[in-house]
Design an enzyme around this catalytic site. Sequence first.
Site, PDB file in Angstrom:
ATOM      1  N   HIS A  18       0.812  -1.212   0.000  1.00 40.78           N
ATOM      2  CA  HIS A  18       0.000   0.000   0.000  1.00 40.78           C
ATOM      3  C   HIS A  18       0.850   1.269   0.000  1.00 40.78           C
ATOM      4  O   HIS A  18       0.364   2.344  -0.351  1.00 40.78           O
ATOM      5  CB  HIS A  18      -0.899  -0.016   1.243  1.00 40.78           C
ATOM      6  CG  HIS A  18      -2.037   0.947   1.186  1.00 40.78           C
ATOM      7  ND1 HIS A  18      -2.391   1.639   0.053  1.00 40.78           N
ATOM      8  CD2 HIS A  18      -2.921   1.336   2.124  1.00 40.78           C
ATOM      9  CE1 HIS A  18      -3.435   2.411   0.308  1.00 40.78           C
ATOM     10  NE2 HIS A  18      -3.768   2.250   1.560  1.00 40.78           N
ATOM     11  N   LYS A 108     -31.129   5.867  -3.493  1.00 40.81           N
ATOM     12  CA  LYS A 108     -31.124   7.264  -3.930  1.00 40.81           C
ATOM     13  C   LYS A 108     -32.533   7.843  -4.018  1.00 40.81           C
ATOM     14  O   LYS A 108     -32.730   9.046  -3.825  1.00 40.81           O
ATOM     15  CB  LYS A 108     -30.435   7.381  -5.288  1.00 40.81           C
ATOM     16  CG  LYS A 108     -28.924   7.197  -5.234  1.00 40.81           C
ATOM     17  CD  LYS A 108     -28.319   7.320  -6.623  1.00 40.81           C
ATOM     18  CE  LYS A 108     -26.815   7.174  -6.594  1.00 40.81           C
ATOM     19  NZ  LYS A 108     -26.219   7.247  -7.957  1.00 40.81           N
ATOM     20  N   LYS A 111     -33.518   9.803  -1.168  1.00 39.92           N
ATOM     21  CA  LYS A 111     -32.663  10.963  -0.891  1.00 39.92           C
ATOM     22  C   LYS A 111     -31.613  10.637   0.192  1.00 39.92           C
ATOM     23  O   LYS A 111     -31.363  11.435   1.107  1.00 39.92           O
ATOM     24  CB  LYS A 111     -33.501  12.175  -0.481  1.00 39.92           C
ATOM     25  CG  LYS A 111     -34.518  12.604  -1.527  1.00 39.92           C
ATOM     26  CD  LYS A 111     -35.230  13.875  -1.143  1.00 39.92           C
ATOM     27  CE  LYS A 111     -36.307  14.238  -2.162  1.00 39.92           C
ATOM     28  NZ  LYS A 111     -35.796  14.362  -3.525  1.00 39.92           N
ATOM     29  N   PRO A 114     -25.865   6.370  -0.968  1.00 38.87           N
ATOM     30  CA  PRO A 114     -25.565   4.944  -0.791  1.00 38.87           C
ATOM     31  C   PRO A 114     -24.373   4.702   0.119  1.00 38.87           C
ATOM     32  O   PRO A 114     -24.351   3.742   0.895  1.00 38.87           O
ATOM     33  CB  PRO A 114     -25.284   4.458  -2.220  1.00 38.87           C
ATOM     34  CG  PRO A 114     -26.055   5.402  -3.092  1.00 38.87           C
ATOM     35  CD  PRO A 114     -25.961   6.730  -2.398  1.00 38.87           C
ATOM     36  N   TYR A 137     -13.316   3.691   9.596  1.00 42.91           N
ATOM     37  CA  TYR A 137     -12.414   4.452   8.736  1.00 42.91           C
ATOM     38  C   TYR A 137     -12.887   4.355   7.293  1.00 42.91           C
ATOM     39  O   TYR A 137     -13.149   3.269   6.790  1.00 42.91           O
ATOM     40  CB  TYR A 137     -10.988   3.898   8.823  1.00 42.91           C
ATOM     41  CG  TYR A 137     -10.057   4.499   7.796  1.00 42.91           C
ATOM     42  CD1 TYR A 137      -9.423   5.705   8.042  1.00 42.91           C
ATOM     43  CD2 TYR A 137      -9.846   3.872   6.575  1.00 42.91           C
ATOM     44  CE1 TYR A 137      -8.576   6.270   7.102  1.00 42.91           C
ATOM     45  CE2 TYR A 137      -9.000   4.433   5.622  1.00 42.91           C
ATOM     46  CZ  TYR A 137      -8.376   5.625   5.895  1.00 42.91           C
ATOM     47  OH  TYR A 137      -7.559   6.190   4.960  1.00 42.91           O
ATOM     48  N   SER A 141     -10.112  10.420  -1.285  1.00 50.04           N
ATOM     49  CA  SER A 141      -8.972  10.602  -2.171  1.00 50.04           C
ATOM     50  C   SER A 141      -8.568  12.066  -2.252  1.00 50.04           C
ATOM     51  O   SER A 141      -9.406  12.963  -2.403  1.00 50.04           O
ATOM     52  CB  SER A 141      -9.305  10.081  -3.575  1.00 50.04           C
ATOM     53  OG  SER A 141      -8.236  10.352  -4.474  1.00 50.04           O
ATOM     54  N   THR A 150      -4.563  10.267   0.672  1.00 48.22           N
ATOM     55  CA  THR A 150      -5.918  10.157   1.219  1.00 48.22           C
ATOM     56  C   THR A 150      -6.025  10.983   2.496  1.00 48.22           C
ATOM     57  O   THR A 150      -5.037  11.377   3.097  1.00 48.22           O
ATOM     58  CB  THR A 150      -6.260   8.691   1.580  1.00 48.22           C
ATOM     59  OG1 THR A 150      -5.367   8.240   2.605  1.00 48.22           O
ATOM     60  CG2 THR A 150      -6.161   7.791   0.367  1.00 48.22           C
TER      61      THR A 150
END
Length: 236
Positions: A18, A108, A111, A114, A137, A141, A150
């Site tokens: 990573h 959606k 309202k 997601p 967590y 980006s 990040t």
Amino acid sequence: CFNLIVFPDARAAWHYEHTFADAPVPGCAVEHALVAANPRSASYRNLPEPQGKRYQGSVKAEVLKWDTECVGDFDQWTEKARIEFNELTSDVSVGPVNFYDFGINHIKRFKVSPDAFCQAALQVASLRYFGRHVLTYESASLRAFKRGRTDTIRSATSQMTMFARAFIDNEQSKDGGKEQVAKLLREASDVHSRISKEAAQGEGCDRHLLGLKLAAVTTGAAVPRLFQTDAWNLEF
């Protein structure tokens, strides 16, 4: 920095370190490789066609080796990390669940974001299973900034925990307070969307605080008391 694992049935997996890149980088690379190598993939092509000519030459790979001799106690550090990692992963069981009842379009219509919906589900599940809320967590980006990586989206907001408690209470009492629960979910979703946008714009708090701590550590200054508090040393 990464391992490419290909199975006999042509399935492949990519395990990468990573440190050198965040998920979108290898993700886009893999997607581009799959799309470019599959002439039948035009129907789901998400990436634009390259503007220049494709490179036709061979690519020479070179194994990079770390010079660990200049780092004192390196072997002890890695051994300690290995033991701690094994302890953490030995008590974890993961199983995939395919959910087909509804998807993002259905969410959606109410309202609700997601992403916020999933974070709300995590808080409800934790409250049901552990009897308490948990910190979660979620990365934002920062690739809009030069050398950006990040920042943290602090998803366990007070609005999110209020919704989870109301959801559990309504579930247990059956008093028909669904309208109030839905209202709390939308409020939590609005806050989650706002802090997600702020974090992606460089207005999060975690990387700024980390920078302050590292500035103190690397210059020999006294580490501020903030970084010695229980709040700073919570689960992540």
